[in-house]
Write a protein that holds these residues in place. Structure first.
Motif, PDB file in Angstrom:
ATOM      1  N   UNK A 205       0.836  -1.187   0.000  1.00  0.00           N
ATOM      2  CA  UNK A 205       0.000   0.000   0.000  1.00  0.00           C
ATOM      3  C   UNK A 205       0.877   1.246   0.000  1.00  0.00           C
ATOM      4  N   UNK A 206       0.501   2.219  -0.814  1.00  0.00           N
ATOM      5  CA  UNK A 206       1.133   3.539  -0.816  1.00  0.00           C
ATOM      6  C   UNK A 206       0.099   4.538  -0.324  1.00  0.00           C
ATOM      7  N   UNK A 207       0.453   5.342   0.676  1.00  0.00           N
ATOM      8  CA  UNK A 207      -0.468   6.355   1.189  1.00  0.00           C
ATOM      9  C   UNK A 207       0.231   7.711   1.253  1.00  0.00           C
ATOM     10  N   UNK A 208      -0.567   8.758   1.260  1.00  0.00           N
ATOM     11  CA  UNK A 208      -0.053  10.121   1.285  1.00  0.00           C
ATOM     12  C   UNK A 208       0.099  10.624   2.718  1.00  0.00           C
ATOM     13  N   UNK A 209       1.007  11.587   2.901  1.00  0.00           N
ATOM     14  CA  UNK A 209       1.200  12.232   4.190  1.00  0.00           C
ATOM     15  C   UNK A 209       1.004  13.732   4.074  1.00  0.00           C
ATOM     16  N   UNK A 210       0.936  14.403   5.218  1.00  0.00           N
ATOM     17  CA  UNK A 210       0.617  15.831   5.234  1.00  0.00           C
ATOM     18  C   UNK A 210       1.723  16.695   4.640  1.00  0.00           C
ATOM     19  N   UNK A 211       2.939  16.179   4.529  1.00  0.00           N
ATOM     20  CA  UNK A 211       3.980  16.950   3.853  1.00  0.00           C
ATOM     21  C   UNK A 211       3.656  17.076   2.364  1.00  0.00           C
ATOM     22  N   UNK A 212       3.122  16.011   1.771  1.00  0.00           N
ATOM     23  CA  UNK A 212       2.680  16.085   0.380  1.00  0.00           C
ATOM     24  C   UNK A 212       1.461  17.003   0.255  1.00  0.00           C
ATOM     25  N   UNK A 213       0.608  16.997   1.259  1.00  0.00           N
ATOM     26  CA  UNK A 213      -0.537  17.918   1.256  1.00  0.00           C
ATOM     27  C   UNK A 213      -0.054  19.361   1.187  1.00  0.00           C
ATOM     28  N   UNK A 214       0.929  19.700   2.029  1.00  0.00           N
ATOM     29  CA  UNK A 214       1.461  21.060   2.042  1.00  0.00           C
ATOM     30  C   UNK A 214       2.140  21.406   0.722  1.00  0.00           C
ATOM     31  N   UNK A 215       2.893  20.457   0.186  1.00  0.00           N
ATOM     32  CA  UNK A 215       3.633  20.740  -1.046  1.00  0.00           C
ATOM     33  C   UNK A 215       2.720  20.793  -2.267  1.00  0.00           C
ATOM     34  N   UNK A 216       1.539  20.183  -2.170  1.00  0.00           N
ATOM     35  CA  UNK A 216       0.577  20.235  -3.283  1.00  0.00           C
ATOM     36  C   UNK A 216      -0.452  21.339  -3.072  1.00  0.00           C
TER      37      UNK A 216
END
Length: 279
Positions: A205-216
């Motif tokens: 499984x690959x999941x997203x984290x809040x650092x990607x949220x901030x960068x996107x």
């Protein structure tokens, strides 16, 4: 969610996975055969490491090596994770030398497993940046790390619904390969109903984290997840790769191109779980 007018390579073998990560916050990825071999070798053999080797190969001051239950907790509830941990940082290889465990076959398998999971994570991140038409490369090699979570049956608590409480990891993406069911995700956010994750032997499984949220620029939400406390006594293990960008570099967000302090965000989240500072 609106997506950019992307020049993303539609012939990429990861096209569907990237689209799923962007639109849903998770994807199930097929594991190459050579990577499967490394992962299962580690998962099947980590329990055989003697207590003496574990004590000698422990570096809690840098969140590395064998770490006992209670050292990490959910940053929203402060409930400890009911598992032993082993962390491996590629950047700490020189520190490991001279330790007996560094000459062990299992340590070599861990290094191979970390390299394989790094390769998958780096490719995913590179293609995510392509999806957003961002030419700025993101190198994760020396800021990311592998973690083994070992849920021994004696750690199960009758008053806990989860062995790991609901949380998001605070990184760019996380790759997770468990030996058993028990992982659940919350696709609609932390207050949504849990959805169990079922993986075949050759899937992770690959999941997203809040650092990607901030960068996107907030376009990709973090995926909250947890590990269920089973009704029956059983052992469970998982190997996890936390993808964190090079914290010595400067970055701008993917869409608005605003400056962003990635190091501060990543370090704050990492320490919120009880870990030592990243920077």
């Amino acid at each position: 969610m609106e997506v950019p007018n992307s020049s993303f390579n539609t012939n990429s073998p990861l096209r569907e996975s990237i689209s799923s990560i962007v639109m849903k916050g998770y994807a199930i990825l097929k594991i190459p055969v050579h990577a499967q071999t490394a992962m299962w070798k580690v998962l099947d053999n980590i329990d055989s490491v003697s207590p003496d080797l574990r004590r000698d190969f422990s570096f809690p001051e840098v969140t590395d090596g064998f770490l006992s239950v209670g050292g990490e907790y959910a940053k929203y509830t402060s409930s400890i994770d009911l598992c032993d941990r082993f962390c491996f940082w590629h950047k700490n290889r020189e520190m490991h030398q001279g330790k007996e465990f560094a000459n062990d076959e299992i340590y070599r398998a861990i290094k191979t497993c970390e390299m394989e999971m790094h390769t998958m994570a780096q490719q995913l991140i590179s293609e995510l940046w392509d999806f957003f038409n961002s030419p700025d490369p993101v190198n994760i090699r020396d800021s990311s790390y592998l973690q083994l979570c070992m849920y021994a049956s004696q750690y199960q608590a009758n008053d806990r619904g989860y062995l790991q409480d609901r949380h998001e990891d605070g990184h760019l993406i996380t790759l997770i390969k468990p030996t058993r069911d028990g992982l659940v995700i919350f696709p609609g956010g932390p207050e949504d109903c849990e959805v169990p994750v079922f993986l075949r032997d050759d899937e992770l499984l690959v999941i997203t984290g809040s650092l990607l949220t901030a960068m996107s620029d907030g376009r990709i939400p973090p995926m909250y997840h947890a590990v269920k406390n089973p009704f029956v006594q059983m052992e469970r293990k998982s190997v996890v790769y936390f993808a964190i960008p090079d914290l010595s570099q400067t970055y701008t967000t993917l869409l608005a191109k605003n400056p962003i302090n990635v190091g501060e965000l990543a370090d704050e989240s990492h320490r919120a779980f009880g870990n030592t500072a990243l920077i």
